[in-house]
Structure formats: C-alpha cells, structure tokens
Design a protein around this motif. Structure first.
Motif, mmCIF file in Angstrom:
data_model
loop_
_atom_site.group_PDB
_atom_site.id
_atom_site.type_symbol
_atom_site.label_atom_id
_atom_site.label_comp_id
_atom_site.label_asym_id
_atom_site.label_seq_id
_atom_site.Cartn_x
_atom_site.Cartn_y
_atom_site.Cartn_z
ATOM 1 N N PHE A 1 -3.622 3.865 9.341
ATOM 2 C CA PHE A 1 -3.675 2.614 10.104
ATOM 3 C C PHE A 1 -4.787 1.711 9.588
ATOM 4 O O PHE A 1 -4.568 0.525 9.309
ATOM 5 N N ASN A 2 -5.977 2.266 9.450
ATOM 6 C CA ASN A 2 -7.120 1.462 9.006
ATOM 7 C C ASN A 2 -6.929 0.962 7.571
ATOM 8 O O ASN A 2 -7.301 -0.171 7.245
ATOM 9 N N THR A 3 -6.358 1.823 6.712
ATOM 10 C CA THR A 3 -6.132 1.431 5.320
ATOM 11 C C THR A 3 -5.214 0.222 5.230
ATOM 12 O O THR A 3 -5.486 -0.738 4.497
ATOM 13 N N VAL A 4 -4.142 0.264 5.992
ATOM 14 C CA VAL A 4 -3.185 -0.840 5.971
ATOM 15 C C VAL A 4 -3.819 -2.111 6.525
ATOM 16 O O VAL A 4 -3.675 -3.201 5.949
ATOM 17 N N LYS A 5 -4.534 -1.980 7.632
ATOM 18 C CA LYS A 5 -5.119 -3.164 8.277
ATOM 19 C C LYS A 5 -6.166 -3.824 7.390
ATOM 20 O O LYS A 5 -6.334 -5.052 7.396
ATOM 21 N N GLU A 6 -6.860 -3.027 6.589
ATOM 22 C CA GLU A 6 -7.882 -3.570 5.689
ATOM 23 C C GLU A 6 -7.272 -4.326 4.508
ATOM 24 O O GLU A 6 -7.859 -5.301 4.015
ATOM 25 N N LYS A 7 -6.091 -3.895 4.047
ATOM 26 C CA LYS A 7 -5.571 -4.403 2.777
ATOM 27 C C LYS A 7 -4.422 -5.403 2.908
ATOM 28 O O LYS A 7 -4.159 -6.161 1.962
ATOM 29 N N LEU A 8 -3.716 -5.400 4.042
ATOM 30 C CA LEU A 8 -2.528 -6.230 4.164
ATOM 31 C C LEU A 8 -2.591 -7.126 5.397
ATOM 32 O O LEU A 8 -3.402 -6.897 6.295
ATOM 33 N N VAL A 9 -1.720 -8.127 5.421
ATOM 34 C CA VAL A 9 -1.645 -9.020 6.579
ATOM 35 C C VAL A 9 -0.244 -8.961 7.171
ATOM 36 O O VAL A 9 0.745 -8.694 6.470
ATOM 37 N N LEU A 10 -0.147 -9.188 8.466
ATOM 38 C CA LEU A 10 1.130 -9.172 9.174
ATOM 39 C C LEU A 10 1.973 -10.392 8.805
ATOM 40 O O LEU A 10 1.416 -11.432 8.431
ATOM 41 N N PRO A 11 3.305 -10.279 8.969
ATOM 42 C CA PRO A 11 4.105 -9.108 9.334
ATOM 43 C C PRO A 11 4.295 -8.165 8.147
ATOM 44 O O PRO A 11 4.094 -8.562 6.992
ATOM 45 N N LEU A 12 4.709 -6.921 8.447
ATOM 46 C CA LEU A 12 4.812 -5.881 7.433
ATOM 47 C C LEU A 12 6.148 -5.153 7.523
ATOM 48 O O LEU A 12 6.744 -5.052 8.598
ATOM 49 N N VAL B 1 0.864 -1.179 0.000
ATOM 50 C CA VAL B 1 0.000 0.000 0.000
ATOM 51 C C VAL B 1 0.900 1.228 0.000
ATOM 52 O O VAL B 1 1.836 1.319 0.813
ATOM 53 N N LEU B 2 0.644 2.169 -0.904
ATOM 54 C CA LEU B 2 1.381 3.430 -0.960
ATOM 55 C C LEU B 2 0.514 4.518 -0.344
ATOM 56 O O LEU B 2 -0.609 4.756 -0.783
ATOM 57 N N LEU B 3 1.057 5.179 0.680
ATOM 58 C CA LEU B 3 0.313 6.184 1.434
ATOM 59 C C LEU B 3 0.929 7.564 1.235
ATOM 60 O O LEU B 3 2.148 7.731 1.336
ATOM 61 N N PHE B 4 0.076 8.559 0.997
ATOM 62 C CA PHE B 4 0.505 9.944 0.876
ATOM 63 C C PHE B 4 0.114 10.715 2.134
ATOM 64 O O PHE B 4 -0.602 10.202 2.999
ATOM 65 N N GLU B 5 0.564 11.950 2.231
ATOM 66 C CA GLU B 5 0.262 12.761 3.408
ATOM 67 C C GLU B 5 -1.240 12.880 3.643
ATOM 68 O O GLU B 5 -1.714 12.856 4.784
#
Length: 332
Positions: free
Chosen positions: A146-157, A135-139
């Motif tokens: 936090f929510n965007t990452v948790k929705e789209k990816l799985v641990l570890p990161l 996931v690429l995040l901008f300002e």
C-alpha cells in the motif's frame, strides 16, 4: 492423407470454461476434408480425448499419442488453452521436448508475455508506443505494498495480477481507501503467482487488435476492434456478459492512427518473437493521441463473439481459411 490435429483445450484455472467454448468454435470451423481433428482436454484430472460415444481415452504423455484401435500420432497441436498450462509456456515446452509442432508462440515468449511487468520492460522503447507508469509488486512486498504504491503513483489506478488472464482479480481504484482490498484481490487471484502490477489510469479509447504470421511467413495485421463498456472498465463481467459491452469492428480510426497502430503491433510481434496469432490491447489517450500498451494475449479467445473471429470476418477472410493458415504455418 489428412493432417492429424490435436486441438488442445481446458486448462488448470477458471479460464477453462472459456477455453472449451473457444475450442468448440475452432473445431466447428476447421476443414474436416483436410484435417482429422481430435479435441484433447488437458485438466488437473487428466489429459484425454472423449469420443462420440462418450468414452474417455487417455493421452500417452511419453509422446502425446492416443490408442484407439491402434496408435494415433499427431502432426500438429492447435493450442486453444487459456491460462496455465497453455498460455504460460508449459505445454509449449513439453511439445518442444517431444518434437510436436504447435500453433502458438514459443515456450519462452509465452512465459514472458504471461508476465505483464516483464513484457512492458521489453516493449517500452518501441517508437510511438507508450506505457503507463507502474509498480510491479512481488509477494515479498505485500506487507508494504500500500505504502509503495501511494508513494510512487497517483490516482486513479488499475490493480491486476501480473500473470493473470480474462481480467480476473483486476480492479480500478479511484480512492486510497479502496487500494488495500484491490491489492489483496490481485495477490490472491488463483494461479497468478502472487505478483501484482499497479498502473496509473490512462483516459482514452480502448482497442484490441490481432496479428498473425501466415503460411508464407508474412505478418498479417487484422482490423482493430474498439471496446466500449458500460462497466467501470473491461472486466471479466464486461467480457463475458452479453449487453455490457459494445464492440466495433473495424474500429473508427483515422488513416494516421490506423497506420501507427499497425506498425506498432508489427514491432511488438517481432520484438517479442511471437508465432501464430496474438492479440494486442491498447489505449488511445484522449488528450495526446498516443497509443498506450495494455497487454498481449498469446492464446486469444475464439468464441464466435471473440475479437479475433470478428476481425477475421471484417478482413474478408473466413475462420475456416484463417485457422487453416495457422496450422499450415505451424507445420512449416
């Protein structure tokens, strides 16, 4: 008559310290019978050459010349400046405008490859090369990152600045409780553009491999280095603290793995329109034997212990001959 070489060093970030060490080694290896070398520091407080007596001579930025008992114009710039403005295309754009050849990638390629997310978008369809889900995040995304990452990816990161170097601001996250701090560290890393790349972790062996185009225009792939660290991952401390990392050059790859790696790295170099020397970092996933792209470095470190000098020596070349080839290729 000797070729006049401006050895570009320093920089505007914390990576300047490494840049000075790299350029000092390059300076020590360049053939002084063939090249008249001037280390030029480019810092926030000026662009200058310091002579043997400690006198500071400012660069004329109109044409990148020096005035030392007469005007000195350079034939080529050897760029060993990590971070901005040497690795992000800014100094290359300036040299393009004044017509001075240089040893690194072009302004466009340098700017593009400084952006890890954009680079992945270009190389992701190279045969036999894989990229981790990310996931690429901008300002503008920061408040909900936090929510965007948790929705789209799985641990570890892995969480890292999208435009940083030397692993500054990078974290490995194994629990959701640690994610917000990792995001903040990456967003707030100095001079990285407040963009963050979050990737799913690939379990495998880590490698780094150099490639360059010689004076005859031929691509030359150097032997790979395997990186084994006692740290959680190959972070800033692991890179620059003796004893924390084992580096094996040439890496223990079988014939098929070596052949695949060489072809992948050549295609990355071509696809990104690289010039000079670059270094590609990648994982070899344990379960699948697939190569996963990590990043490309267009101004790789050149201390005696750095990967590229190790690989040059392992290939049977000397650093003196290697650096000379880079200069001659740039002049052509």
């Amino acid at each position: 008559m000797k070729t006049k070489v401006a050895l570009i060093t320093g920089g505007y970030t914390g990576e300047a310290e490494v840049s000075f060490k790299s350029s000092a080694f390059v300076y020590s290896q360049l053939d002084k019978e063939k090249y008249e070398v001037y280390p030029i520091a480019i810092n926030l407080d000026g662009w200058y050459y310091t002579d043997d007596q400690g006198n500071r001579h400012e660069i004329d930025r109109q044409d990148f010349s020096l005035d030392i008992n007469g005007k000195i114009n350079f034939d080529v710039a050897f760029i060993i400046l990590h971070g901005t403005p040497g690795e992000d295309g800014r100094i290359q754009g300036y040299f393009d405008m004044i017509g001075l050849p240089y040893t690194s990638c072009s302004a466009l390629t340098s700017a593009l490859t400084m952006n890890k997310g954009y680079t992945k978008a270009i190389i992701q369809d190279i045969p036999q090369l894989y990229v981790a889900k990310s996931v690429l995040l901008f300002e503008a995304h920061r408040s909900d990152a936090f929510n965007t990452v948790k929705e789209k990816l799985v641990l570890p990161l892995f969480v890292k600045p999208n435009a940083g170097g030397s692993s500054i601001g990078m974290s490995k996250v194994k629990s959701w409780d640690a994610l917000q701090e990792a995001l903040d560290n990456a967003y707030d890393a100095e001079n990285t553009g407040k963009q963050v790349l979050v990737e799913e972790f690939v379990v495998g062996r880590e490698f780094s491999q150099g490639i360059y185009r010689n004076a005859q225009g031929e691509l030359q792939v150097l032997p790979a280095t395997e990186v084994r660290t006692t740290r959680e991952f190959f972070d800033f401390e692991a890179k620059y603290t003796p004893g924390l990392t084992e580096e094996i050059t040439p890496a223990d790859l079988n014939a098929d793995q070596k052949s695949r790696a060489d072809e992948i790295i050549k295609e990355i170099y071509i696809r990104l329109n690289c010039s000079g020397m670059v270094r590609v970092d990648f994982f070899l996933e344990n379960e699948t034997d697939k190569f996963f792209f990590i990043e490309i470095n267009t101004v790789p470190g050149q201390t005696p212990q750095s990967f590229i000098p190790q690989q040059v020596r392992a290939s049977g070349r000397t650093e003196t001959a290697f650096y000379g080839e880079l200069i001659e290729a740039a002049l052509k």
